[in-house]
Design a protein around this motif. Structure first.
Motif: not given
Length: 574
Positions: A514-527
């Protein structure tokens, strides 16, 4: 769809006016490559896109010249003109038409993009909401490019003014400063008449009237340091410095007599006098300055060490202005290429089922980087950036007082909000060797609990060695900043997703699948790193307050008791 179905083509209302018949006024008069003139009347009033019709004005890539026009305008018959039609944004067409290679459509005795070919151009038409987002992104690029150009131009202008101010200040001396004429401090070298026709091309610059060579030939008439003053025309009096083989033509060269002046000091001293030198030009036809008049120009002569110090300061300013002058077009060109890359990426469509995506989206990582760059973050599935697995099963007998480190689900409550570097649970070496383990940097998350609030609490395992993980937890192995993910898993946005995934009555569970479907807001690594630094600072502050306040209160209590006892202890009177 063909272009004519996406917009209203207004070509039949265009009207050319010969230059001699134009009455000057305030309204832009458009041709193939933009505004040609300003006239006293107009034939269009509104918002339009103009596309050059002439085959001679397409870009090196075969794209047409496209202009955005608003208000009252006049358009001649060298530019196609279109207006918006319901269903397709005109601004979307403005960006899209700049990507079309029209060179195959250019034909005729006078090469043109004819009306028929123009109307037939195929346009990919995504839904309006997609068009609006594409327009927003690309308009941001064009705005930022224009803003950057204005800033760099203003910076260059300011630095030039600053340079001129200090040059004038450094080269302005008191009345007691020794002065000598130009003919006294420098030997004159008169340029030779030459024409480009009949000369052979080489790498020797021909100096005619400006800083930039007029052209290049295969022979020189001077070598070494020289200051050149242009002789005639609009550039008369222009001063330039050269220290290489050159060919001086319509000008005078001056070789510094170094017992009086250094060559570079002579250049700066004369450069300051350019307006004065230009005002010396005389004569009908093409006015010019004479060598005799130039020879009488007075130069202030400080000592050679002072001259060298002045030159050093002014060369620093020269370097700044030159680097800005070189950097300005390079920066603008880089921004334009960046805009064109994202424009092509966003406007190259291929239909896939019921969705529309670009033909470059097979590389998901490239798409994520694009979204991060344009929007600041990319919404990604947790499964796209991580591998999620469940920990191993341990029996009560497997736990020992001393052994190898282990994280059990109950400890998630202890370590929630703390980046664990140690655990309070241990398993035997044998059990540890065959256990499922989290590596440093992995996220370890409790996936079972007695209530929804406590399920999915997690820690970023930042220990120096692997740690065994029990079956009530999930191991999230990823390629991001572990602290960033750990902080995100504390947010209400994640909690809302978690509540939808949780199931069970007595024991609440969120499965690793179920966790595989979680949506993450992903900024750049620097951010991510920047956000973590900020949140870590707040965590440290909160922790120090949490720990510090009780200690401070206890210290004050002891201090109070000490003084209370002192103040209330009296010596008995004898």
């Amino acid at each position: 769809m063909p272009l004519e179905q996406c917009c209203t083509v207004l070509d039949n209302k265009r009207k050319p006016i010969t230059k001699s018949a134009r009455e000057q006024g305030e309204y832009p008069y458009y041709g193939a490559n933009g505004v040609q003139d300003y006239v006293a009347d107009y034939i269009f009033d509104g918002t339009f896109v103009l596309v050059g019709e002439d085959g001679s004005v397409i870009t090196a890539n075969g794209n047409p010249i496209v202009n955005w026009a608003e208000g009252k305008i006049w358009v001649n018959n060298h530019a196609h003109i279109i207006a918006e039609k319901e269903g397709v944004l005109l601004r979307f067409l403005f960006h899209f038409l700049q990507t079309v290679n029209v060179s195959p459509f250019i034909h005729g005795n006078i090469p043109k993009l004819t009306g028929g070919d123009f109307r037939a151009i195929q346009v990919p038409v995504p839904p309006l909401e997609v068009q609006r987002e594409i327009v927003r992104v690309l308009d941001n690029f064009t705005f930022l490019t224009a803003e950057l150009t204005a800033e760099l131009t203003a910076e260059l202008t300011a630095r030039k003014k600053q340079y001129e101010y200090y040059r004038n200040e450094l080269l302005t001396f008191g009345s007691d400063m020794k002065k000598m004429s130009l003919s006294e401090v420098a030997g004159v070298f008169r340029g030779e008449y030459i024409t480009q026709k009949g000369t052979r091309v080489g790498d020797i610059p021909v100096i005619l009237g400006g800083q930039e060579p007029a052209y290049y030939i295969d022979k020189a008439n001077h070598e070494g340091e020289i200051v050149v003053i242009a002789r005639s025309g609009a550039s008369a009096g222009f001063v330039s410095y050269w220290n290489q083989p050159i060919f001086v033509t319509d000008g005078f060269g001056y070789e510094a007599r170094e017992e009086f002046v250094t060559p570079k000091y002579l250049y700066y001293a004369l450069k300051r006098k350019e307006p004065e030198l230009n005002a010396m030009k005389r004569g009908a036809g093409v006015p010019h300055v004479s060598g005799e008049m130039l020879g009488q120009v007075q130069i202030s002569i400080p000592s050679i060490p002072v001259q060298k110090r002045i030159v050093s300061v002014l060369e620093n300013f020269d370097d700044i202005c030159s680097s800005l002058k070189i950097g300005l077009p390079a920066e603008i060109d880089a921004r334009q290429k960046q805009y064109e890359y994202y424009r092509d990426l966003l406007l190259t469509f291929a239909e896939v089922g019921s969705t529309i995506s670009t033909d470059r989206q097979t590389d998901r990582q490239a798409e994520i980087r694009l979204l991060q760059y344009v929007f600041g973050y990319a919404p990604v599935l947790l499964s796209e950036i991580s591998e999620i697995s469940r920990g191993g099963n341990f029996q009560k007998k497997d736990f020992v007082e001393e052994g190898r480190p282990c994280i059990h689900y109950g400890q998630m409550y202890t370590y929630y909000g703390v980046y664990a570097e140690k655990t309070l649970t241990f398993v035997s070496k044998e059990e540890y060797a065959k256990s499922r383990q989290a590596s440093p940097g992995d996220i370890v998350m409790a996936v079972t609990s007695e209530n929804v609030e406590d399920v999915c609490k997690c820690t970023a395992w930042l220990g120096s060695e692997n740690v065994a993980v029990s079956g009530h937890t999930a191991i999230i192995r990823h390629n991001q900043n572990p602290k960033y993910l750990s902080y995100y898993f504390r947010t209400e946005a994640f909690a809302a997703q978690k509540r939808k995934l949780a199931h069970g009555t007595k024991v609440i569970e969120v499965t690793p699948d179920g966790l595989k479907g979680v949506v993450i807001p992903l900024p750049s690594m620097e951010e991510q790193n920047r956000l973590v630094r900020i949140l870590d600072s707040y965590d440290s502050l909160c922790n120090s307050l949490t720990q510090g306040l009780p200690a401070e209160i206890e210290a004050r209590q002891k201090q109070y008791e000490y003084y209370r006892d002192k103040l209330l202890t009296f010596k008995e009177k004898q």
